[in-house]
Design an enzyme around this catalytic site. Structure first.
Site, PDB file in Angstrom:
ATOM      1  N   GLU A   6       0.824  -1.218   0.000  1.00  0.00           N
ATOM      2  CA  GLU A   6       0.000   0.000   0.000  1.00  0.00           C
ATOM      3  C   GLU A   6       0.856   1.265   0.000  1.00  0.00           C
ATOM      4  OE1 GLU A   6      -3.702   0.638   0.040  1.00  0.00           O
ATOM      5  OE2 GLU A   6      -2.485   2.305  -0.654  1.00  0.00           O
TER       6      GLU A   6
ATOM      7  N   ILE B  30      -1.863   7.522   1.514  1.00  0.00           N
ATOM      8  CA  ILE B  30      -3.240   7.426   0.994  1.00  0.00           C
ATOM      9  C   ILE B  30      -3.580   5.956   0.715  1.00  0.00           C
ATOM     10  CG2 ILE B  30      -4.842   8.153  -0.821  1.00  0.00           C
ATOM     11  CD1 ILE B  30      -2.958  10.484  -1.439  1.00  0.00           C
TER      12      ILE B  30
ATOM     13  N   GLU C 110      13.702  11.101  -3.554  1.00  0.00           N
ATOM     14  CA  GLU C 110      14.427   9.823  -3.669  1.00  0.00           C
ATOM     15  C   GLU C 110      15.916  10.078  -3.456  1.00  0.00           C
ATOM     16  OE1 GLU C 110      12.736   6.716  -4.377  1.00  0.00           O
ATOM     17  OE2 GLU C 110      11.247   8.164  -3.758  1.00  0.00           O
TER      18      GLU C 110
ATOM     19  N   LYS D 275       4.658   4.279 -10.006  1.00  0.00           N
ATOM     20  CA  LYS D 275       3.395   4.240  -9.250  1.00  0.00           C
ATOM     21  C   LYS D 275       2.206   4.060 -10.202  1.00  0.00           C
ATOM     22  CE  LYS D 275       5.378   7.068  -5.574  1.00  0.00           C
ATOM     23  NZ  LYS D 275       5.675   8.438  -5.159  1.00  0.00           N
TER      24      LYS D 275
ATOM     25  N   GLY E 272       7.322  11.110   2.925  1.00  0.00           N
ATOM     26  CA  GLY E 272       7.710  11.427   4.300  1.00  0.00           C
ATOM     27  C   GLY E 272       7.638  10.184   5.181  1.00  0.00           C
TER      28      GLY E 272
HETATM   29  N1  HSE Z   1      10.159  10.532  -3.674  1.00  0.00           N
HETATM   30  C1  HSE Z   1       8.797  10.155  -3.511  1.00  0.00           C
HETATM   31  C2  HSE Z   1       7.922  11.387  -3.625  1.00  0.00           C
HETATM   32  C3  HSE Z   1       8.629   9.497  -2.170  1.00  0.00           C
HETATM   33  O1  HSE Z   1       8.474  12.488  -3.619  1.00  0.00           O
HETATM   34  O2  HSE Z   1       6.714  11.265  -3.743  1.00  0.00           O
HETATM   35  C4  HSE Z   1       7.326   8.796  -2.001  1.00  0.00           C
HETATM   36  O3  HSE Z   1       7.166   7.742  -2.900  1.00  0.00           O
END
Ligand code: HSE
Length: 319
Positions: free
Chosen positions: A128, A135, A188, A203, A300
């Site tokens: 998840e 979320i 990242e 994603k 975060g």
């Molecule tokens: N680097 C990713 C972002 C972290 O900024 O959304 C969360 O997946």
């Protein structure tokens, strides 16, 4: 509470996300144990470098200390990156351990292999936290929304780029905003993955796979990042009552699925236009449910850790 059963957990990687997960398991231990009616114990963590703030025998740099420990029920993978994370997850599943991960790159790249391995060994692989951090959108798609044919999804799926675009709109430079996002733990390890849309593509690949029952590899998705978006582009959009967002989109029209991640001009009347800073949002349409929007923190330590611990709890309840 069933005092007999102790759910034993190991965490791979004690960086931002692993550290957040550990903190939640410690700070909210009572409520978690009451909900699962069992005790929990984080017995080991894999970390490349020693961490003096933890007990000496808690941290190991040897993955076999975790894989060979038959008492460990759940391995929580927070290493990030495709390898060695995928190999470690596969080995853990093969040894009958459940796996929880926040690793969108590894899940998107190796979705079929990971799912086949978890099915074959009768253990769960939950992720998840891999999409939109805190979320619970994957759980929603996999459970209460299963009755729908999905028509469209539009998502702000990367906190770092949304933070940068928001700050640029407020007058900050691209470089300053990126530095800030890195300091806050959103970015990242290599922020190219954020700003060039690679993270969002991973994603979107996972979302498409779950929503449209079809695996689309990250490299098949059209991808444009935000590194070429200028202050002038942002002001131009503003003068037309629009805002620029990095949008992950998939649409099914006349039986054909199209998908992309790219900066798009969004009308200020669209619900995604008000999603700022590191917040993520997923807007989707199903043929039965109609329009839905999910909103929350997508990056975060604690929002991501919240989703990871939610998955741990789901598994622990079944043990
Ligand atoms: N680097 C990713 C972002 C972290 O900024 O959304 C969360 O997946």
């Amino acid at each position: 509470m069933n005092k007999e059963k102790v759910v034993k957990i190991a965490i791979l990687g004690m960086g931002t996300v692993g550290g957040g997960t550990y903190k939640i398991l410690k700070d909210n231990r009572n409520i978690i144990e009451n909900r699962i009616c069992k005790k929990i114990d984080v017995v080991k963590a894999l970390n490349r470098s020693p961490r003096p703030e933890y007990a000496e025998d808690f941290i190991t740099d040897n993955i076999d200390d975790i894989l060979d420990n038959e008492e460990i029920d759940i391995v929580v993978e927070c290493l990030g990156g495709i390898e060695p994370a995928t190999t470690y997850m596969i080995k853990a599943l093969e040894r009958g351990k459940h796996v929880v991960t926040a690793n969108k790159a590894a899940v998107a790249a190796n979705y079929k292999k990971l799912m086949e391995t978890s099915d074959k060994h009768g253990v769960k692989l939950l992720f998840e936290a891999a999409v939109a951090g805190g979320i619970p959108v994957l759980t929603a798609i996999n459970n209460p929304l299963q009755a729908n044919n999905f028509i469209e999804i539009m998502g702000i799926l990367n906190g770092t780029t949304n933070y940068i675009l928001t700050k640029m709109q407020e007058g900050q430079s691209y470089e300053e905003a990126l530095k800030d996002a890195q300091k806050k733990g959103f970015a990242e390890a290599d922020p190219t993955a954020d700003v060039e849309g690679i993270d969002a593509v991973n994603k979107l690949s996972i979302l498409i796979t779950l929503m449209f029952d079809k695996y689309v590899a990250p490299e098949e998705i059209e991808r444009v990042g935000i590194s070429k978006v200028t202050i002038e582009d942002i002001l131009d959009a503003k003068s037309a009552s629009e805002t620029i967002k990095l949008i992950g989109r998939a649409t099914l029209r006349d039986g054909k699925l199209s998908y992309s991640v790219k900066p798009e001009r969004i009308s200020l009347s669209h619900p995604l236009s008000g999603v700022d800073n590191e917040f993520n949002a997923v807007y989707l349409r199903g043929d039965m449910v109609g329009e839905l929007m999910f909103y929350g923190k997508g990056a975060g330590a604690l929002p991501t850790g919240s989703a990871i611990v939610g998955d741990i709890i789901s598994i622990a309840k079944t043990l």
